[in-house]
Design an enzyme around this catalytic site. Structure first.
Site: not given
Lengths: 261, 402
Positions: A48, A59
């Site tokens: 990824e 995040d």
């Protein structure tokens, strides 16, 4: 799409599951990031590639800082795609998934972005702030290019939502193991995760990989049965931040070993 | 009939729900519960009662005689005195409404973001009043700039979490609040302070703030026997502006003017004039205008007024701009500082620096406004800004109007 399906099938025939490894593109800069990804590709079955964004709200601190470093190093969409091109050359068979927040994609132009990504060698896209309601168009465009949109499912996703997620996603669903943001965790609710992934797979009929919080080989072993693959991000990014390449290599080795039953 | 948002939470192409999947169920639940209490007479009665006895509503619509005389040109200016609310700004209307809603939903923990501290203080106040746990996210930069408001929130029993990521200002406080919400979504309600964020937030905030416009409409009809020609409000995220505009939306003859923070000027990169200079993007859960670079990275903003220092704007304002229902413009820091002083001297009202932007636009356009009746939404009082203005006027004596 082909590469992703082949990846799952080939590994499955060997009794393995894909290790999917995330790192942020151009962290700490575009040149060194290429080396990081090349190392990752020696062990991971799928990568990824994180597209840096100024406001990565799904995040945790580790990956936030990676985005900041990458942007400070001059990262942008074009440079991310250049990186992918080089990775594609380096690893012709391994799936490369772009993971990025929606605004840079929207500004680049959805169609142009998908086209340029395809010619760089991208196989799929994860856009964490694009739920099915807003992502139907994007999903259709990605599928029409024979690439794979990857939608997220969460512990809070109702059955009805899971059905919809199954419809818009491509080769697989990305199950978020926790209600929360990315980041290493000491432990996870392994039993619940396994059970919920069974629900997701039953309703959607799609392969389902698990991510968020997975930071060591034991985590994979503790919930090996239900998921079709394992995503590791922050644990890798932290080693990149410390520039501890030996430790990163050890981690990747251990993680990959854990994905072989 | 103006009937937005549509069932997908869109205002034309703007708005929507661009959030991680984890939050989608919570947004649906919030929408469902909100639509329920919107029709619930008991809830509405309780809310109205609290607005009256606790907040101090209705706020006056005051004819600003001194300021109007100062302007000349037969302009009649009315001030909607949101500065007279409990906690000193319009923010309490929404904070109290949402805190009541959270209580109804059985959520005992409240989180909020704040820039200057006004929304944080309003939320901490509502939580103290209703007995809810309160955590406020505030950028490290703002914590230094607004130390007194940090203490105020703590005094009210809230926990202030200092945000050290990104630019350490309001937008990062929103990011951090969203991260908290993703993590604690089952027990926590997030009270967004402006008409921004994913659907249903812009609608909820607009509805709770539209008490401003509803009152103003009745009051101006009472005072003048007709509707105003122009309504002026400052726009950061845009909650006070949408609150006063919305009840007049069908009154096509009433012109809306939204005044953004022009900072050092629109020809510099030091401003926060999202609708004037931004491009359409997706940020904090909604499609709307956004200050961003050519790669879609959100750019730093500047305004003398912390409450307007935000790179995004509410989606309904983007829609108003698109359909031409409202006009959006900007005034500079210096123009706002001038207006801050003028209103203090002509009316005996020290306005918030945010609201001073609306006042400044009227000052600047006094020729064009000749003979018109104008309502300015005086969204908050300026006590919080007095220190900052003193420092500025110490250094920049040329900006003093005396």
């Amino acid at each position: 799409m082909e590469r992703i399906r082949n990846c799952f099938e080939k590994l499955s025939s060997r009794g393995e599951k894909p290790l999917i490894v995330y790192a942020t593109a151009c962290d700490p800069d575009c040149r060194r990031s290429l080396d990081v990804f090349k190392l990752i590709l020696e062990y991971a079955d799928m990568v990824e590639v994180g597209m840096p964004f100024s406001d990565p709200l799904a995040d945790g601190p580790t990956i936030q800082k990676a985005h900041e470093r990458a942007l400070a190093a001059g990262a942008n969409t074009r440079k991310v795609l250049e990186l992918v091109e080089k990775l594609r050359e380096f690893a012709p068979q391994k799936p490369i998934i772009l993971m990025g927040y929606y605004n840079p994609i929207f500004v680049y132009g959805e169609e142009r972005f998908i086209r340029d990504s395809a010619s760089a060698g991208v196989d799929g896209f994860i856009v964490p702030d694009l739920p099915p309601e807003e992502g139907e168009d994007f999903s259709r465009k990605v599928k029409s290019m024979k690439l794979s949109p990857v939608f997220l499912a969460a512990p809070t996703s109702t059955d009805e939502r899971v059905k919809k997620i199954g419809e818009v996603t491509g080769e697989f669903i990305y199950y978020v193991s926790v209600t929360g943001i990315t980041g290493e965790r000491d432990s996870l609710a392994f039993k619940e995760v396994e059970k919920d992934i069974q629900r997701i797979k039953r309703i959607s009929g799609k392969r389902t990989v698990v991510g968020f919080g997975i930071s060591k080989p034991e985590h994979i072993k503790q919930m090996y049965n239900s998921p079709d693959g394992f995503v590791v991000g922050s644990a890798v990014v932290r080693r990149v931040e410390n520039w501890d390449i030996e430790e990163l290599k050890e981690l990747l080795k251990g993680l990959k070993a854990a994905t072989k039953s | 009939m103006y009937n937005y948002p549509d069932e997908k939470g869109k205002y034309g192409v703007f708005g929507g729900k661009y959030v991680p999947e984890t939050l989608m169920a919570a947004l649906s639940e919030l929408e469902e519960q909100y639509l329920k209490i919107k029709e619930d007479e008991e809830f509405q009665r309780e809310f109205r009662e609290l607005l009256k006895t606790y907040v101090g509503r209705p706020t006056p619509l005051q004819f600003a005689e001194g300021f109007s005389r100062y302007l000349g040109n037969d302009i009649k200016v009315y001030l909607k005195r949101e500065d007279l609310n409990h906690t000193g700004a319009h923010k309490i209307n929404n904070a109290l409404g949402q805190a009541l809603l959270a209580k109804r939903m059985g959520k005992k923990r409240i989180i909020a973001e704040t820039g200057a501290g006004q929304h944080g203080v309003a939320t901490a106040t509502a939580c103290a009043f209703l007995g809810l746990e309160c955590v406020v996210y505030m950028g490290e930069e703002d914590v230094y700039r607004q130390a007194l408001n940090v203490f105020r929130m703590e005094l009210l029993g809230a926990k202030v979490e200092v945000v050290k990521s990104g630019s350490r200002t309001l937008k990062d406080a929103v990011n951090e609040a969203i991260r908290d919400w993703v993590t604690n979504v089952r027990t926590t309600h997030y009270i967004i302070g402006s008409a921004v964020g994913p659907h249903p937030y812009p609608m909820i905030v607009r509805d709770f703030q539209s008490v401003i416009g509803k009152e103003a409409r009745e009051q101006i009809l009472e005072a003048e026997g007709k509707l105003p020609d122009v309504i002026v409000a400052c726009v950061g995220g845009g909650s006070n502006a949408i609150g006063i505009f919305y009840p007049f939306v069908e009154d096509k003859e009433v012109e809306f003017v939204g005044v953004e923070a022009g900072g050092y000027g629109l020809d510099t990169d030091k401003h926060a004039a999202t609708l004037c200079k931004g491009k359409v993007g997706v940020f904090h859960g909604a499609k709307s205008y956004l200050l961003q670079d050519e790669d879609g990275q959100v750019t730093p903003t500047h305004s003398v007024s912390a409450g307007l220092d935000y790179p995004g704007v509410g989606p309904e304002h983007s829609f108003f701009k698109e359909i031409g229902r409202a006009k959006y413009t900007a005034v500079t820091d210096e123009e706002a500082i001038e207006a801050f002083q003028v209103l203090s001297r002509t009316e005996g009202i020290i306005p918030a620096l945010e609201s001073s932007h609306a006042v400044a636009w009227v000052l600047k356009n006094r020729e064009k406004l000749s003979g018109k009746t104008v309502i300015i939404n005086l969204s908050g009082r300026g006590d919080k800004d007095v220190n900052q203005i003193r420092d500025i006027l110490e250094e920049r004596k040329d900006l003093r109007i005396w």
